[in-house]
Scaffold this motif. Structure first.
Motif, PDB file in Angstrom:
ATOM      1  N   GLY A  42      36.715  32.250  31.213  1.00 21.44           N
ATOM      2  CA  GLY A  42      35.312  32.126  31.576  1.00 21.44           C
ATOM      3  C   GLY A  42      34.700  33.418  32.059  1.00 21.44           C
ATOM      4  O   GLY A  42      33.476  33.508  32.180  1.00 21.44           O
ATOM      5  N   TYR A  43      35.517  34.419  32.359  1.00 22.72           N
ATOM      6  CA  TYR A  43      35.030  35.731  32.791  1.00 22.72           C
ATOM      7  C   TYR A  43      35.118  36.718  31.624  1.00 22.72           C
ATOM      8  O   TYR A  43      36.071  36.673  30.834  1.00 22.72           O
ATOM      9  N   ASP A  44      34.142  37.588  31.546  1.00 21.26           N
ATOM     10  CA  ASP A  44      34.159  38.684  30.580  1.00 21.26           C
ATOM     11  C   ASP A  44      34.970  39.820  31.202  1.00 21.26           C
ATOM     12  O   ASP A  44      34.427  40.719  31.845  1.00 21.26           O
ATOM     13  N   VAL A  45      36.286  39.782  31.012  1.00 16.80           N
ATOM     14  CA  VAL A  45      37.175  40.722  31.693  1.00 16.80           C
ATOM     15  C   VAL A  45      36.930  42.166  31.252  1.00 16.80           C
ATOM     16  O   VAL A  45      36.901  43.067  32.100  1.00 16.80           O
ATOM     17  N   PRO A  46      36.756  42.468  29.957  1.00 17.34           N
ATOM     18  CA  PRO A  46      36.454  43.861  29.604  1.00 17.34           C
ATOM     19  C   PRO A  46      35.191  44.391  30.266  1.00 17.34           C
ATOM     20  O   PRO A  46      35.147  45.546  30.703  1.00 17.34           O
ATOM     21  N   ARG A  47      34.162  43.574  30.357  1.00 17.16           N
ATOM     22  CA  ARG A  47      32.942  44.027  31.024  1.00 17.16           C
ATOM     23  C   ARG A  47      33.174  44.247  32.510  1.00 17.16           C
ATOM     24  O   ARG A  47      32.668  45.196  33.103  1.00 17.16           O
ATOM     25  N   LEU A  48      33.929  43.371  33.154  1.00 13.41           N
ATOM     26  CA  LEU A  48      34.240  43.559  34.565  1.00 13.41           C
ATOM     27  C   LEU A  48      35.035  44.843  34.779  1.00 13.41           C
ATOM     28  O   LEU A  48      34.800  45.572  35.745  1.00 13.41           O
ATOM     29  N   ALA A  49      35.976  45.116  33.883  1.00 15.12           N
ATOM     30  CA  ALA A  49      36.733  46.358  34.001  1.00 15.12           C
ATOM     31  C   ALA A  49      35.827  47.570  33.838  1.00 15.12           C
ATOM     32  O   ALA A  49      36.013  48.598  34.506  1.00 15.12           O
ATOM     33  N   PHE A  50      34.832  47.472  32.963  1.00 13.44           N
ATOM     34  CA  PHE A  50      33.900  48.585  32.774  1.00 13.44           C
ATOM     35  C   PHE A  50      33.021  48.766  34.007  1.00 13.44           C
ATOM     36  O   PHE A  50      32.754  49.912  34.424  1.00 13.44           O
ATOM     37  N   LEU A  51      32.571  47.688  34.629  1.00  9.66           N
ATOM     38  CA  LEU A  51      31.725  47.788  35.811  1.00  9.66           C
ATOM     39  C   LEU A  51      32.487  48.301  37.029  1.00  9.66           C
ATOM     40  O   LEU A  51      31.874  48.858  37.948  1.00  9.66           O
ATOM     41  N   LEU A  91      42.820  41.922  35.108  1.00  9.18           N
ATOM     42  CA  LEU A  91      43.697  41.084  34.287  1.00  9.18           C
ATOM     43  C   LEU A  91      43.057  39.714  34.197  1.00  9.18           C
ATOM     44  O   LEU A  91      42.729  39.110  35.220  1.00  9.18           O
ATOM     45  N   GLY A  92      42.851  39.236  32.983  1.00 10.91           N
ATOM     46  CA  GLY A  92      42.201  37.941  32.831  1.00 10.91           C
ATOM     47  C   GLY A  92      42.618  37.240  31.565  1.00 10.91           C
ATOM     48  O   GLY A  92      43.114  37.842  30.605  1.00 10.91           O
ATOM     49  N   ARG A  93      42.369  35.951  31.570  1.00  7.59           N
ATOM     50  CA  ARG A  93      42.697  35.112  30.414  1.00  7.59           C
ATOM     51  C   ARG A  93      41.542  35.147  29.417  1.00  7.59           C
ATOM     52  O   ARG A  93      40.372  35.135  29.807  1.00  7.59           O
ATOM     53  N   THR A  94      41.867  35.175  28.143  1.00  6.25           N
ATOM     54  CA  THR A  94      40.873  35.190  27.083  1.00  6.25           C
ATOM     55  C   THR A  94      41.097  34.002  26.152  1.00  6.25           C
ATOM     56  O   THR A  94      42.177  33.387  26.142  1.00  6.25           O
ATOM     57  N   ARG A  95      40.076  33.717  25.373  1.00  6.36           N
ATOM     58  CA  ARG A  95      40.165  32.609  24.425  1.00  6.36           C
ATOM     59  C   ARG A  95      41.158  32.936  23.309  1.00  6.36           C
ATOM     60  O   ARG A  95      41.362  34.103  22.966  1.00  6.36           O
ATOM     61  N   SER A  96      41.724  31.903  22.730  1.00  3.32           N
ATOM     62  CA  SER A  96      42.726  32.094  21.678  1.00  3.32           C
ATOM     63  C   SER A  96      42.113  32.361  20.318  1.00  3.32           C
ATOM     64  O   SER A  96      42.857  32.543  19.338  1.00  3.32           O
ATOM     65  N   ASP A  97      40.771  32.389  20.213  1.00  6.44           N
ATOM     66  CA  ASP A  97      40.131  32.669  18.932  1.00  6.44           C
ATOM     67  C   ASP A  97      39.450  34.035  18.931  1.00  6.44           C
ATOM     68  O   ASP A  97      38.636  34.309  18.045  1.00  6.44           O
ATOM     69  N   ILE A 104      49.301  31.561  25.903  1.00  9.07           N
ATOM     70  CA  ILE A 104      48.265  32.085  26.786  1.00  9.07           C
ATOM     71  C   ILE A 104      48.036  33.548  26.429  1.00  9.07           C
ATOM     72  O   ILE A 104      48.980  34.331  26.346  1.00  9.07           O
ATOM     73  N   TRP A 105      46.769  33.895  26.206  1.00  9.81           N
ATOM     74  CA  TRP A 105      46.402  35.259  25.869  1.00  9.81           C
ATOM     75  C   TRP A 105      45.734  35.912  27.066  1.00  9.81           C
ATOM     76  O   TRP A 105      44.810  35.339  27.662  1.00  9.81           O
ATOM     77  N   LEU A 106      46.205  37.093  27.430  1.00 10.80           N
ATOM     78  CA  LEU A 106      45.681  37.839  28.562  1.00 10.80           C
ATOM     79  C   LEU A 106      45.223  39.212  28.078  1.00 10.80           C
ATOM     80  O   LEU A 106      45.717  39.731  27.071  1.00 10.80           O
ATOM     81  N   TRP A 107      44.285  39.778  28.814  1.00 11.92           N
ATOM     82  CA  TRP A 107      43.831  41.154  28.561  1.00 11.92           C
ATOM     83  C   TRP A 107      43.915  41.934  29.855  1.00 11.92           C
ATOM     84  O   TRP A 107      43.398  41.490  30.890  1.00 11.92           O
ATOM     85  N   TRP A 108      44.575  43.075  29.794  1.00 14.24           N
ATOM     86  CA  TRP A 108      44.778  43.948  30.956  1.00 14.24           C
ATOM     87  C   TRP A 108      44.064  45.258  30.706  1.00 14.24           C
ATOM     88  O   TRP A 108      44.152  45.846  29.619  1.00 14.24           O
TER      89      TRP A 108
END
Length: 487
Positions: free
Chosen positions: A202-211, A220-226, A330-334
């Protein structure tokens, strides 16, 4: 107390006493009534069901009218209280870093037509495969996580989301404030590992990392599987070697589709861990992947060239779930890069610790009664929220408490409910700064038989955008349309 030695118990009691004194100093209006209200939340038997029931406890020496007056007309210096909680001892991971988690929990008010600033909140578990939107006050919390399986978290901040607020922008500002206070309080020094901020779906993790790129943090956050991410663009030499006729250099490389294993390639690191609850946990990661940004939504008014936000994609697959369901990956983005096998294990285990925040939400709602009052004003709801946070913080500082006949346990195995059962005895050893109430008589009230001529205003519930415009559901989100693949 618990299994601590006598000097450690004395130090823990001193920290608790110091926080109680500082908490009372943060109450700038109706201080005595607000402090006793927080006291009775900690000392009452059983869960809190209604505010009026709290006035019957012996710790509350005032009438129920003073209780509601304190919530409606009292004042709390929230900035000072935030600093007080930041200066307390905080849990740390095995490598010494502080792991923070941010999540939203709603205070549902579906029938409160006279309450302002309500918005539609996401709810879960209210029916089979149903997630209805219910009016209420959503609150964004930030807490420090502990290691291992525990129900304890250290709440550090809470912000009520206004209708139409940009969740990523509000969360980034909230996390920035928490991190800056931690840096100013000496919780982080040069050479220490950066803070790890964990987000759920539910969070835009790349945008949060940029801010938050100018702070010593990792997202570190969970992303959608699609989702579909992009690889780094080829170098000039590689591009012209593959395209002898030349052309424009691309900004993005090939696609990495989460649902298409043919696009994955060889992972940078892989680990296999045996767990008691999930069986074998296989984790893989791919380095330097980024989403392809377009000028829409949050990036519509971005003046510069859209950035390339590179990070590491992590895939976690377990054998089975405790509930017996079919486990999905589970897909994560760091936001970091060049992850090693040790980093991979540390990251996915830190993400699982994020679910400890759900235990805290359940404690706040079902035991401490955070959402029990039927308050009309949103400002009163904010005051009650901070009283509950202060009460939960006192439970965390008093977690070595036990009843004399109970078996001693390590502090990490004590639950907040067990600590709360004995808090009434512990408070006798702590400062009690609230003054004795002065004698008085209630006012005459409205004359019998007369009607209330000052009716409360009604407020519509609508999802408004940050620009003040009404929300309209996009055409590709309407029922019956085919969902498109997310880039």
């Amino acid at each position: 107390m618990g299994v601590l030695a006598e000097p450690a118990r004395i130090e823990a009691l001193a920290v608790l006493s110091g926080f109680r004194t500082e908490f009372f100093g943060c109450l700038t209006a109706r201080a005595d009534a607000l402090f006793e209200l927080a006291e009775v939340v900690l000392c009452t038997d059983g869960p809190v069901r209604a505010l009026v029931d709290l006035s019957l406890a012996p710790e509350h020496r005032r009438g129920h009218g003073a209780m509601y007056d304190a919530l409606n007309c009292g004042r709390i210096d929230v900035a000072r209280l935030r600093w007080a909680m930041t200066a307390l001892p905080l849990p740390r991971a095995a490598d010494g870093r502080i792991v923070l988690a941010a999540d939203v929990s709603p205070w549902l008010r579906p029938d409160a037509a006279t309450s302002p600033d309500r918005s539609f909140c996401h709810t879960y578990g209210r029916g089979k495969n149903q997630h209805p939107m219910i009016p209420g006050w959503p609150y964004s919390f930030v807490a420090a996580l502990e290691t291992g399986r525990t129900s304890w978290t250290a709440l550090l901040d809470a912000v009520r989301l206004e209708p139409g607020a940009d969740l990523a922008a509000v969360t980034a500002a909230q996390v920035r404030g928490v991190v800056e206070r931690l840096l100013a309080a000496g919780q982080h020094h040069d050479g220490d590992p950066p803070f790890l901020i964990v987000f759920d779906a539910g969070y835009d993790v790349p945008r949060l990392a940029f801010l938050l790129r100018d702070l010593p943090v990792e997202a570190l956050g969970r992303t959608r599987s699609d989702r579909v991410f992009r690889r780094p663009a080829p170098s000039r030499e590689e591009f012209f070697a593959a395209n002898p006729l030349g052309g424009r250099l691309p900004r993005h490389g090939g696609e990495f589709g989460f649902g298409d294993s043919a696009t994955w390639g060889k992972p940078q690191a892989e680990t296999l861990t045996r767990t008691d609850r999930y069986g074998a946990a296989a984790a893989s990661c791919w380095d330097r992947l980024h989403p392809r940004l377009t000028r829409r939504a949050a990036w519509l008014d971005f003046s510069d060239e859209l950035p390339i936000i590179s990070g590491t994609v992590i895939r976690l697959q377990v054998d089975h779930l405790p509930s017996g369901g079919d486990p999905k990956p589970i897909w994560l983005w760091w936001s970091g890069t060049n992850a090693t096998a040790a980093d991979l294990d540390r990251l996915w285990q830190s993400f699982l610790r994020r679910f400890d925040l759900e235990h805290t939400f359940r404690m706040l709602k079902q035991t401490l009664g955070w959402t029990a009052p039927r308050l009309r004003d949103a400002a009163a709801a904010d005051r009650w929220t901070w009283l509950i946070i202060a009460a939960h913080t006192q439970l965390r500082l008093a977690r070595h408490l036990r009843r004399p006949w109970e078996r001693p346990l390590p502090a990490r195995k004590l639950t907040p409910t067990r600590v709360r059962r004995g808090f009434r005895n512990l408070r006798q050893k702590c400062p009690l700064p609230a003054a004795v109430p002065k004698p008085g008589r209630p006012g005459p009230g409205r004359p019998p038989g007369s009607q209330n001529k000052h009716t409360a205003s009604r407020h519509d519930v609508g999802l408004m955008l940050a620009t003040g415009e009404a929300y309209a559901r996009p055409a590709h989100h309407k029922k019956g349309t085919k969902p498109r693949r997310r880039a």
